[in-house]
Design an enzyme around this catalytic site. Structure first.
Site, short mmCIF file in Angstrom:
data_model
loop_
_atom_site.label_atom_id
_atom_site.label_comp_id
_atom_site.label_asym_id
_atom_site.label_seq_id
_atom_site.Cartn_x
_atom_site.Cartn_y
_atom_site.Cartn_z
N ASP A 295 -10.69 26.56 -9.06
CA ASP A 295 -10.87 26.02 -10.42
C ASP A 295 -12.13 26.62 -11.06
OD1 ASP A 295 -8.75 23.83 -10.00
OD2 ASP A 295 -10.13 23.54 -8.33
N HIS B 273 -9.71 18.14 -7.30
CA HIS B 273 -8.88 19.33 -7.57
C HIS B 273 -7.53 18.83 -8.11
CE1 HIS B 273 -6.85 23.12 -7.28
NE2 HIS B 273 -5.95 22.62 -6.47
P1 NAD Z 1 3.78 27.09 1.63
O1 NAD Z 1 4.83 26.05 1.69
O2 NAD Z 1 4.16 28.48 1.26
O3 NAD Z 1 3.04 27.16 3.04
C1 NAD Z 1 2.63 26.02 3.71
C2 NAD Z 1 2.83 26.30 5.17
O4 NAD Z 1 2.34 25.15 5.88
C3 NAD Z 1 4.29 26.49 5.57
O5 NAD Z 1 4.43 27.69 6.32
C4 NAD Z 1 4.59 25.26 6.42
O6 NAD Z 1 5.53 25.53 7.46
C5 NAD Z 1 3.21 24.97 6.97
N1 NAD Z 1 3.04 23.62 7.51
C6 NAD Z 1 3.67 22.47 7.15
N2 NAD Z 1 3.25 21.47 7.93
C7 NAD Z 1 2.34 21.98 8.79
C8 NAD Z 1 1.58 21.44 9.85
N3 NAD Z 1 1.68 20.15 10.18
N4 NAD Z 1 0.75 22.27 10.53
C9 NAD Z 1 0.66 23.58 10.22
N5 NAD Z 1 1.38 24.15 9.24
C10 NAD Z 1 2.20 23.36 8.53
O7 NAD Z 1 2.62 26.54 0.68
P2 NAD Z 1 1.42 27.35 0.02
O8 NAD Z 1 1.85 27.81 -1.31
O9 NAD Z 1 0.87 28.32 1.00
O10 NAD Z 1 0.38 26.16 -0.25
C11 NAD Z 1 -0.23 25.48 0.82
C12 NAD Z 1 -1.00 24.27 0.30
O11 NAD Z 1 -2.12 24.68 -0.50
C13 NAD Z 1 -0.18 23.34 -0.57
O12 NAD Z 1 -0.53 22.00 -0.27
C14 NAD Z 1 -0.64 23.70 -1.97
O13 NAD Z 1 -0.41 22.66 -2.89
C15 NAD Z 1 -2.10 23.93 -1.72
N6 NAD Z 1 -2.86 24.69 -2.72
C16 NAD Z 1 -4.14 24.32 -2.93
C17 NAD Z 1 -4.95 25.04 -3.81
C18 NAD Z 1 -6.39 24.67 -4.05
O14 NAD Z 1 -7.02 25.29 -4.92
N7 NAD Z 1 -6.97 23.69 -3.38
C19 NAD Z 1 -4.41 26.15 -4.47
C20 NAD Z 1 -3.08 26.51 -4.21
C21 NAD Z 1 -2.30 25.76 -3.33
C1 LMR Z 2 -3.40 25.15 -7.78
O1 LMR Z 2 -4.37 24.65 -8.35
O2 LMR Z 2 -2.91 26.24 -8.13
C2 LMR Z 2 -2.80 24.45 -6.61
O3 LMR Z 2 -3.49 23.29 -6.31
C3 LMR Z 2 -1.35 24.26 -6.73
C4 LMR Z 2 -1.04 23.06 -7.57
O4 LMR Z 2 -0.35 22.19 -7.04
O5 LMR Z 2 -1.49 23.00 -8.69
#
Ligand code: NAD
Ligand code: LMR
Length: 332
Positions: free
Chosen positions: A160, A188
């Site tokens: 962010d 977030h």
């Molecule tokens: P994704 O679904 O592509 O990947 C997530 C992975 O986690 C998958 O491979 C899944 O099998 C695995 N997983 C599920 N349960 C698990 C467990 N118990 N232990 C280990 N692995 C497990 O998702 P993504 O796009 O890579 O996003 C991952 C996370 O990050 C989501 O929660 C998303 O909302 C979050 N995110 C946060 C931010 C931030 O700025 N904080 C930004 C983008 C995404």
């Molecule tokens: C983001 O900020 O891109 C991630 O947290 C994904 C979402 O759920 O917004």
């Protein structure tokens, strides 16, 4: 003399952020170009084959800094001896969902992985939670891993922060690297408060406040804030998947600055355990402006908070308190 390798855990490593993140770590983007690493990658059994494919690609890429890869679905093996843990594993938000909709799926994962990290990670392991709801997952991890010092547990709001830098740079048509000291306060989520009141831009005439260069207060107090707050949803709408390369890059920025320090005169935003600074209730993981030195973050103190900002700081704290209550209700 060559440095000892640092063990870095990435959970959810077979997912989209994982796929962008592990090569960055293996190239030294997270810990420095002279720091060897051993990658620990965890995912769940249905993703085991894909995880093995990522391991094959890491071998094929022949990264000079990469001294080993552990790819596993066993949480104990994954956590053993790790110095840095980047917790990406979980279920991402889909179009139309708020981040708290993914709460019940994700908080129980963070409760169980807290215990594994507490028992098996290296002493002084630094933890970054990326998976949403990031602040509340980090709080649950902290509460169920009481022997990990709270200063070692954080969540990602650097994405962010970087989005806010990007918006200012586009608006002023300046290099993003010349913009500094924006702040993301709070969650977030769409209640976060992107604040430019203390931000500045390097110009040929010295550093100038963003508020002086962008004379349009309506934009700074309106569209700028909502654009940053809603950027995650805009990416999901455009890509049909949530942000991945920017999330991975920002996770590297977060850990790099935490371990190697922030540049003099510059702060960054990190979700950390509130100590009551700026009258934010303690007991929440809340994003603050921080500087980092010798591997420790400290909250930047003494920034004046105007009336509009106060309301926004309180609103996002209120949402975090509600999320905390909801998380505990999901766990009971
Ligand atoms: P994704 O679904 O592509 O990947 C997530 C992975 O986690 C998958 O491979 C899944 O099998 C695995 N997983 C599920 N349960 C698990 C467990 N118990 N232990 C280990 N692995 C497990 O998702 P993504 O796009 O890579 O996003 C991952 C996370 O990050 C989501 O929660 C998303 O909302 C979050 N995110 C946060 C931010 C931030 O700025 N904080 C930004 C983008 C995404
Ligand atoms: C983001 O900020 O891109 C991630 O947290 C994904 C979402 O759920 O917004």
């Amino acid at each position: 003399m060559a440095k000892e390798p640092v063990r870095v855990l990435v959970t959810g490593a077979a997912g989209q952020i994982g796929y962008a993140l592990v090569p960055m770590i293996a190239r030294g983007v997270m810990l420095g170009a002279d720091q060897p690493v051993i990658l620990h990658m965890l995912d769940i059994p249905p993703a085991a084959e894909a995880l093995n494919g990522v391991k094959m690609e890491l071998v094929d890429a022949a990264f000079p800094l990469l001294k080993g890869v552990v790819a596993t679905t066993d949480v104990v093996e994954a956590c053993t001896g790790v110095n840095v843990a980047v917790m990406v594993g979980g279920f991402p938000r889909k179009e139309g969902m708020e981040r708290k909709d993914v709460m019940s799926k994700n908080v129980s994962i963070y409760k169980s992985q807290a215990s594994a990290l507490e028992k098996h990670a290296a002493a002084n392991c630094k933890v970054l939670v990326v998976a949403n709801p990031a602040n509340t997952n980090a709080l649950i991890l902290k509460e169920f891993a009481p022997s990990i010092p709270e200063k070692n547990i954080s969540c990602l709001t650097r994405l962010d922060h970087n989005r806010a830098l990007g918006q200012v740079s586009e608006r002023l048509n300046v290099q993003v690297s010349d913009v500094k000291n924006v702040i993301i306060w709070g969650n977030h989520s769409s209640t976060q408060y992107p604040d430019v009141n203390h931000a500045s831009v390097k110009t040929s005439a010295g550093e100038k406040p963003v508020r002086e260069l962008v004379s349009d207060d309506a934009w700074l107090n309106g569209e700028f804030i909502t654009t940053v707050q809603q950027r995650g949803a805009a990416i999901i709408k455009a890509r049909k998947f949530s942000s991945a390369l920017s999330a991975a890059s920002s996770a590297c920025d977060h850990i790099r600055d935490w371990v190697l320090g922030t540049p003099e005169g510059t702060w960054v935003s990190m979700g950390v355990y509130s100590d009551g600074s700026y009258d934010v209730p303690s007991g929440l993981i809340y994003s603050f402006p921080v500087t980092c030195k010798n591997g420790e973050w400290s909250i930047v103190q003494g920034l004046p908070i105007d009336e509009l900002s106060r309301k926004k700081l309180d609103l996002t704290a209120q949402e975090l308190s509600e999320e905390k209550a909801l998380a505990y209700s999901c766990l009971s």
